[in-house]
Scaffold this active site. Structure first.
Site, PDB file in Angstrom:
ATOM      1  N   ASP A  35       0.847  -1.191   0.000  1.00  0.00           N
ATOM      2  CA  ASP A  35       0.000   0.000   0.000  1.00  0.00           C
ATOM      3  C   ASP A  35       0.881   1.238   0.000  1.00  0.00           C
ATOM      4  OD1 ASP A  35      -3.259   0.206   1.037  1.00  0.00           O
ATOM      5  OD2 ASP A  35      -2.083   2.051   0.941  1.00  0.00           O
ATOM      6  N   THR A 130     -13.924  -2.934  -7.453  1.00  0.00           N
ATOM      7  CA  THR A 130     -15.169  -2.821  -8.213  1.00  0.00           C
ATOM      8  C   THR A 130     -15.009  -1.690  -9.228  1.00  0.00           C
ATOM      9  OG1 THR A 130     -16.388  -3.515  -6.263  1.00  0.00           O
ATOM     10  CG2 THR A 130     -17.655  -2.425  -8.005  1.00  0.00           C
ATOM     11  N   LEU A 161     -17.516 -10.054  -0.587  1.00  0.00           N
ATOM     12  CA  LEU A 161     -17.604 -10.108   0.876  1.00  0.00           C
ATOM     13  C   LEU A 161     -18.410  -8.924   1.401  1.00  0.00           C
ATOM     14  CD1 LEU A 161     -15.699  -7.822   2.528  1.00  0.00           C
ATOM     15  CD2 LEU A 161     -13.892  -9.210   1.587  1.00  0.00           C
ATOM     16  N   ALA A 221     -24.973  -7.194  -8.833  1.00  0.00           N
ATOM     17  CA  ALA A 221     -25.234  -7.865  -7.547  1.00  0.00           C
ATOM     18  C   ALA A 221     -25.557  -6.816  -6.482  1.00  0.00           C
ATOM     19  CB  ALA A 221     -24.020  -8.697  -7.137  1.00  0.00           C
ATOM     20  N   CYS A 274     -20.136   0.743  -0.571  1.00  0.00           N
ATOM     21  CA  CYS A 274     -20.371   0.118  -1.879  1.00  0.00           C
ATOM     22  C   CYS A 274     -21.713   0.407  -2.531  1.00  0.00           C
ATOM     23  CB  CYS A 274     -20.197  -1.393  -1.751  1.00  0.00           C
ATOM     24  SG  CYS A 274     -18.526  -1.848  -1.298  1.00  0.00           S
ATOM     25  N   ARG A 344     -18.361   4.594   6.430  1.00  0.00           N
ATOM     26  CA  ARG A 344     -18.553   5.228   5.128  1.00  0.00           C
ATOM     27  C   ARG A 344     -20.035   5.205   4.727  1.00  0.00           C
ATOM     28  NH1 ARG A 344     -13.703   2.287   1.875  1.00  0.00           N
ATOM     29  NH2 ARG A 344     -14.407   0.554   3.169  1.00  0.00           N
TER      30      ARG A 344
HETATM   31  N1  LIG Z   1     -15.305  -2.622   1.490  1.00  0.00           N
HETATM   32  C1  LIG Z   1     -15.971  -3.654   1.027  1.00  0.00           C
HETATM   33  O1  LIG Z   1     -16.714  -4.297   1.753  1.00  0.00           O
HETATM   34  C2  LIG Z   1     -15.842  -4.061  -0.413  1.00  0.00           C
HETATM   35  C3  LIG Z   1     -16.358  -5.308  -0.811  1.00  0.00           C
HETATM   36  C4  LIG Z   1     -16.225  -5.689  -2.148  1.00  0.00           C
HETATM   37  C5  LIG Z   1     -15.588  -4.864  -3.062  1.00  0.00           C
HETATM   38  N2  LIG Z   1     -15.094  -3.668  -2.649  1.00  0.00           N
HETATM   39  C6  LIG Z   1     -14.356  -2.871  -3.639  1.00  0.00           C
HETATM   40  O2  LIG Z   1     -12.972  -3.141  -3.451  1.00  0.00           O
HETATM   41  C7  LIG Z   1     -12.178  -1.968  -3.698  1.00  0.00           C
HETATM   42  C8  LIG Z   1     -11.376  -1.628  -2.457  1.00  0.00           C
HETATM   43  O3  LIG Z   1     -12.268  -1.327  -1.416  1.00  0.00           O
HETATM   44  P1  LIG Z   1     -11.765  -1.166   0.096  1.00  0.00           P
HETATM   45  O4  LIG Z   1     -12.998  -1.017   0.928  1.00  0.00           O
HETATM   46  O5  LIG Z   1     -10.775  -2.222   0.409  1.00  0.00           O
HETATM   47  O6  LIG Z   1     -11.014   0.248   0.003  1.00  0.00           O
HETATM   48  P2  LIG Z   1     -10.061   0.899   1.096  1.00  0.00           P
HETATM   49  O7  LIG Z   1     -10.167   2.361   0.927  1.00  0.00           O
HETATM   50  O8  LIG Z   1     -10.343   0.286   2.433  1.00  0.00           O
HETATM   51  O9  LIG Z   1      -8.603   0.416   0.678  1.00  0.00           O
HETATM   52  C9  LIG Z   1      -7.978   0.768  -0.513  1.00  0.00           C
HETATM   53  C10 LIG Z   1      -6.488   0.882  -0.258  1.00  0.00           C
HETATM   54  O10 LIG Z   1      -5.828   1.052  -1.504  1.00  0.00           O
HETATM   55  C11 LIG Z   1      -4.697   1.887  -1.285  1.00  0.00           C
HETATM   56  N3  LIG Z   1      -4.215   2.413  -2.568  1.00  0.00           N
HETATM   57  C12 LIG Z   1      -4.804   3.347  -3.371  1.00  0.00           C
HETATM   58  N4  LIG Z   1      -4.066   3.530  -4.475  1.00  0.00           N
HETATM   59  C13 LIG Z   1      -2.985   2.705  -4.383  1.00  0.00           C
HETATM   60  C14 LIG Z   1      -1.885   2.444  -5.212  1.00  0.00           C
HETATM   61  N5  LIG Z   1      -1.727   3.070  -6.388  1.00  0.00           N
HETATM   62  N6  LIG Z   1      -0.967   1.536  -4.804  1.00  0.00           N
HETATM   63  C15 LIG Z   1      -1.112   0.897  -3.624  1.00  0.00           C
HETATM   64  N7  LIG Z   1      -2.144   1.099  -2.790  1.00  0.00           N
HETATM   65  C16 LIG Z   1      -3.078   1.994  -3.166  1.00  0.00           C
HETATM   66  C17 LIG Z   1      -5.203   2.937  -0.324  1.00  0.00           C
HETATM   67  O11 LIG Z   1      -4.137   3.574   0.353  1.00  0.00           O
HETATM   68  C18 LIG Z   1      -6.090   2.085   0.610  1.00  0.00           C
HETATM   69  O12 LIG Z   1      -5.380   1.636   1.750  1.00  0.00           O
HETATM   70  C19 LIG Z   1     -13.186  -0.883  -4.117  1.00  0.00           C
HETATM   71  O13 LIG Z   1     -13.266  -0.878  -5.506  1.00  0.00           O
HETATM   72  C20 LIG Z   1     -14.499  -1.369  -3.508  1.00  0.00           C
HETATM   73  O14 LIG Z   1     -15.618  -0.900  -4.210  1.00  0.00           O
HETATM   74  C21 LIG Z   1     -15.189  -3.255  -1.349  1.00  0.00           C
HETATM   75  O1  LIG Z   2     -31.938  -6.358   5.038  1.00  0.00           O
HETATM   76  C1  LIG Z   2     -31.057  -5.495   5.054  1.00  0.00           C
HETATM   77  C2  LIG Z   2     -29.702  -5.751   4.687  1.00  0.00           C
HETATM   78  C3  LIG Z   2     -28.789  -4.711   4.720  1.00  0.00           C
HETATM   79  N1  LIG Z   2     -29.165  -3.468   5.128  1.00  0.00           N
HETATM   80  C4  LIG Z   2     -28.188  -2.376   5.153  1.00  0.00           C
HETATM   81  O2  LIG Z   2     -27.519  -2.328   3.911  1.00  0.00           O
HETATM   82  C5  LIG Z   2     -26.183  -1.872   4.072  1.00  0.00           C
HETATM   83  C6  LIG Z   2     -25.182  -2.811   3.417  1.00  0.00           C
HETATM   84  O3  LIG Z   2     -25.160  -4.018   4.120  1.00  0.00           O
HETATM   85  P1  LIG Z   2     -24.335  -5.296   3.634  1.00  0.00           P
HETATM   86  O4  LIG Z   2     -24.647  -5.568   2.228  1.00  0.00           O
HETATM   87  O5  LIG Z   2     -24.575  -6.379   4.597  1.00  0.00           O
HETATM   88  O6  LIG Z   2     -22.825  -4.803   3.837  1.00  0.00           O
HETATM   89  P2  LIG Z   2     -21.673  -4.363   2.812  1.00  0.00           P
HETATM   90  O7  LIG Z   2     -20.392  -4.606   3.515  1.00  0.00           O
HETATM   91  O8  LIG Z   2     -21.964  -3.007   2.300  1.00  0.00           O
HETATM   92  O9  LIG Z   2     -21.742  -5.432   1.625  1.00  0.00           O
HETATM   93  C7  LIG Z   2     -22.316  -5.138   0.360  1.00  0.00           C
HETATM   94  O10 LIG Z   2     -21.389  -4.440  -0.453  1.00  0.00           O
HETATM   95  C8  LIG Z   2     -20.146  -5.153  -0.664  1.00  0.00           C
HETATM   96  C9  LIG Z   2     -19.230  -4.227  -1.418  1.00  0.00           C
HETATM   97  O11 LIG Z   2     -19.438  -4.240  -2.772  1.00  0.00           O
HETATM   98  C10 LIG Z   2     -20.443  -6.455  -1.394  1.00  0.00           C
HETATM   99  O12 LIG Z   2     -19.232  -7.158  -1.622  1.00  0.00           O
HETATM  100  C11 LIG Z   2     -21.407  -7.286  -0.564  1.00  0.00           C
HETATM  101  O13 LIG Z   2     -21.734  -8.488  -1.258  1.00  0.00           O
HETATM  102  C12 LIG Z   2     -22.671  -6.471  -0.300  1.00  0.00           C
HETATM  103  O14 LIG Z   2     -23.550  -7.194   0.563  1.00  0.00           O
HETATM  104  C13 LIG Z   2     -25.974  -1.728   5.574  1.00  0.00           C
HETATM  105  O15 LIG Z   2     -26.133  -0.386   5.967  1.00  0.00           O
HETATM  106  C14 LIG Z   2     -27.073  -2.593   6.157  1.00  0.00           C
HETATM  107  O16 LIG Z   2     -27.459  -2.180   7.459  1.00  0.00           O
HETATM  108  C15 LIG Z   2     -30.470  -3.205   5.491  1.00  0.00           C
HETATM  109  O17 LIG Z   2     -30.822  -2.081   5.851  1.00  0.00           O
HETATM  110  N2  LIG Z   2     -31.382  -4.236   5.443  1.00  0.00           N
END
Ligand SMILES: NC(=O)c1ccc[n+]([C@@H]2O[C@H](COP(=O)([O-])OP(=O)(O)OC[C@H]3O[C@@H](n4cnc5c(N)ncnc54)[C@H](O)[C@@H]3O)[C@@H](O)[C@H]2O)c1
Ligand SMILES: O=c1ccn([C@@H]2O[C@H](COP(=O)(O)OP(=O)(O)O[C@H]3O[C@H](CO)[C@@H](O)[C@H](O)[C@H]3O)[C@@H](O)[C@H]2O)c(=O)[nH]1
Length: 468
Positions: A35, A130, A161, A221, A274, A344
């Site tokens: 990172d 994403t 996740l 999704a 997300c 967030r």
């Molecule tokens: N948070 C979730 O639950 C979740 C789930 C599924 C998919 N996603 C997707 O995954 C991606 C990452 O999400 P996140 O929540 O882990 O973000 P995050 O902000 O927690 O982490 C991203 C990291 O990338 C680093 N970074 C940025 N540019 C960089 C570079 N050029 N080289 C090295 N490091 C760099 C940042 O410093 C940061 O620590 C996004 O596209 C998000 O939409 C997030």
């Molecule tokens: O019945 C429900 C289910 C969820 N939520 C709300 O919806 C938001 C998102 O919840 P959840 O989807 O469980 O958490 P995320 O970590 O945002 O996960 C979503 O977003 C991720 C990032 O893309 C994806 O990877 C996951 O599959 C997708 O579930 C939260 O504020 C929850 O409280 C509700 O209000 N009602």
């Protein structure tokens, strides 16, 4: 002897847990997460990890220093890797073309440029972030500009996740999706990544597609999931006006296997990094292809969520005799859902903002969110800071416990469904509150009948709403 080397760019909510689970299931693979943010890497290397996620600490500690490493030496780790994951943040653009809707993929492009610059061997580059559909094309073209004649295969492997259950979701994913080019090289790369996941994921759950289906499936999704929440939230408003009970409706409709019981929990609004970002991205994509009806359809999911968040505060104020000015309001929960410290886009921040506008005194308690993080969230998402709101520091207190927050309060707003809020000693809380004592349950987690028996005035989302 290590056979394969993986480097993951981005040590955030996705990169850290995902790589930890790969490392723990594949002892022969050397996994390094890199990172730009040195503090983030230092935290991953410490006993106090940068994110809270149940089970994460144990997984990290079981393989850190063996086949799992966290480093700021980005160039060296990329150069040595066979597979490079891009797991960087892709936030909504705030400026320029598509501002407020399009996803900013500048971090992904920068990663591709770095990979092209420092690589000395062919590699597989995996989009874990994403991204808008067809981003792999941009990544591929940037990589193709390397001056060493190297070949890169780009795969799309979106992450599904959810926070709060990340480790479980990664250990037992409903599916792993891998998209690649429909060429022999692309198919070979897909199989290489399949063989990594096959160490713990059953073959039937590993889905392979073309690149564009994989990229787009991720947005779709999230759009479908968020749509369910907005749909049930729209019904919650109708329930409050008619005497129907939204929980009974969720149960009644969710028993139909074609609908299913999950994601029908009415709430104060969805949050998280997300849903909103990805739907806006989908809306922007539809608009870019001239599909305005499709764009409008999905945009409605966001609009309904905005309505739900503002509706909640409006009801609170109405119920408290149309004024919250000077009243102490205990806000229980600031994270966007339970079992995470992530704030967030949390609905709680929007409710606090609207209560601040009413000049309420807000006392927030969340077991995982520190004051500094709350203030950052106000500033970053809502542009509420000491410049726009000079009394911010005075109007927002962070409390060390739910009991402290509720002491002397006029009202309690439950905004995150933390389990501990279900079992608080509400009799003790009631005795120390101003009367009438209000509870506004934005998550439907309290026993309303029991609380009414104690003497509370209870309002819960989508529940019959006794008239005054
Ligand atoms: N948070 C979730 O639950 C979740 C789930 C599924 C998919 N996603 C997707 O995954 C991606 C990452 O999400 P996140 O929540 O882990 O973000 P995050 O902000 O927690 O982490 C991203 C990291 O990338 C680093 N970074 C940025 N540019 C960089 C570079 N050029 N080289 C090295 N490091 C760099 C940042 O410093 C940061 O620590 C996004 O596209 C998000 O939409 C997030
Ligand atoms: O019945 C429900 C289910 C969820 N939520 C709300 O919806 C938001 C998102 O919840 P959840 O989807 O469980 O958490 P995320 O970590 O945002 O996960 C979503 O977003 C991720 C990032 O893309 C994806 O990877 C996951 O599959 C997708 O579930 C939260 O504020 C929850 O409280 C509700 O209000 N009602």
């Amino acid at each position: 002897m290590t056979s394969l080397k993986i480097c993951c760019m981005g040590a955030g909510y996705v990169g850290g847990p995902t790589m930890a689970v790969i490392a723990s299931n594949c002892p022969d693979i050397r996994v390094t997460v890199v990172d730009l943010n040195a503090a983030q890497i230092a935290a991953w290397n410490s006993s106090s990890l940068p994110i809270y996620e149940p089970g994460l600490q144990a997984v990290v500690e079981s393989c850190r220093g063996k086949n799992l490493f966290f480093s700021t030496d980005i160039e060296k780790e990329i150069e040595e890797a066979d597979i490079v994951f891009i797991s960087v943040n892709t936030p909504t653009k705030t400026q320029g073309i598509g501002a407020g809707r399009a996803a900013n993929i500048k971090n992904c492009e920068l990663c591709a440029r770095t990979i092209a610059k420092v690589s000395t061997s062919n590699k597989i580059v995996v989009e874990k972030s994403t991204v808008p559909v067809r981003t792999a094309d941009a990544v591929r073209r940037v990589l193709a500009c390397n001056d060493k004649g190297l070949t890169f295969q780009v795969l799309s492997n979106p992450e599904f996740l959810a926070e709060g259950t990340a480790i479980d979701d990664l250990q037992r994913p409903s599916r792993v999706l891998i998209g690649g080019e429909e060429t022999p090289g692309g198919q070979e790369a897909i199989q290489k990544l399949v063989s990594v996941y096959a160490n713990w994921v059953p073959a039937a759950q590993i889905i392979t597609t073309n690149l564009w289906s994989s990229e787009l499936s991720k947005l779709v999704a999230n759009a479908f999931l968020a749509q369910r929440v907005s749909s049930i939230n729209s019904i919650s408003a109708l329930c409050e006006s008619t005497g129907a009970d939204v929980s009974e409706i969720s149960r009644a409709i969710g028993s139909d296997p074609r609908i299913g019981p999950k994601f029908l929990q009415s709430s104060v609004g969805f949050g998280g990094s997300c849903f909103q970002k990805d739907i806006l991205n989908l809306v922007y994509l539809c608009e870019s292809y001239g599909l305005n009806e499709c764009a409008e359809y999905w945009h409605q999911v966001i609009k309904m969520n905005e309505y739900q968040k503002s509706r909640f505060t409006k009801k609170m104020v109405e119920r408290m005799f149309n004024t919250a000015t000077g009243k102490k309001i205990a806000v229980l929960g600031f994270a966007f859902k339970k079992d995470t410290g992530d704030t967030r886009e949390t609905a709680s921040a929007f409710v606090c903002r609207d209560l601040l506008a009413e000049r309420a005194k807000i006392h927030v308690y969340d077991p995982q969110v520190k004051r500094e993080q709350m203030m950052l969230e106000f500033d970053y998402t809502l542009n509420v800071n000491t410049t726009t709101e000079p009394d911010l520091e005075k109007l927002i207190t962070t409390s060390p416990s739910a009991y402290d927050a509720c002491d002397g309060a006029h009202a309690i707003a439950i905004l995150t469904e933390w389990d501990e809020f279900k079992t608080l000693d509400y009799q003790r809380i009631y005795e120390k509150m101003s009367k009438p004592a209000f509870i506004f349950d934005g998550r439907n987690i309290v026993d309303q009948a029991a609380l009414r028996k104690i003497g509370f005035e209870v309002y819960a989302i989508g529940k019959p709403w006794p008239s005054v």
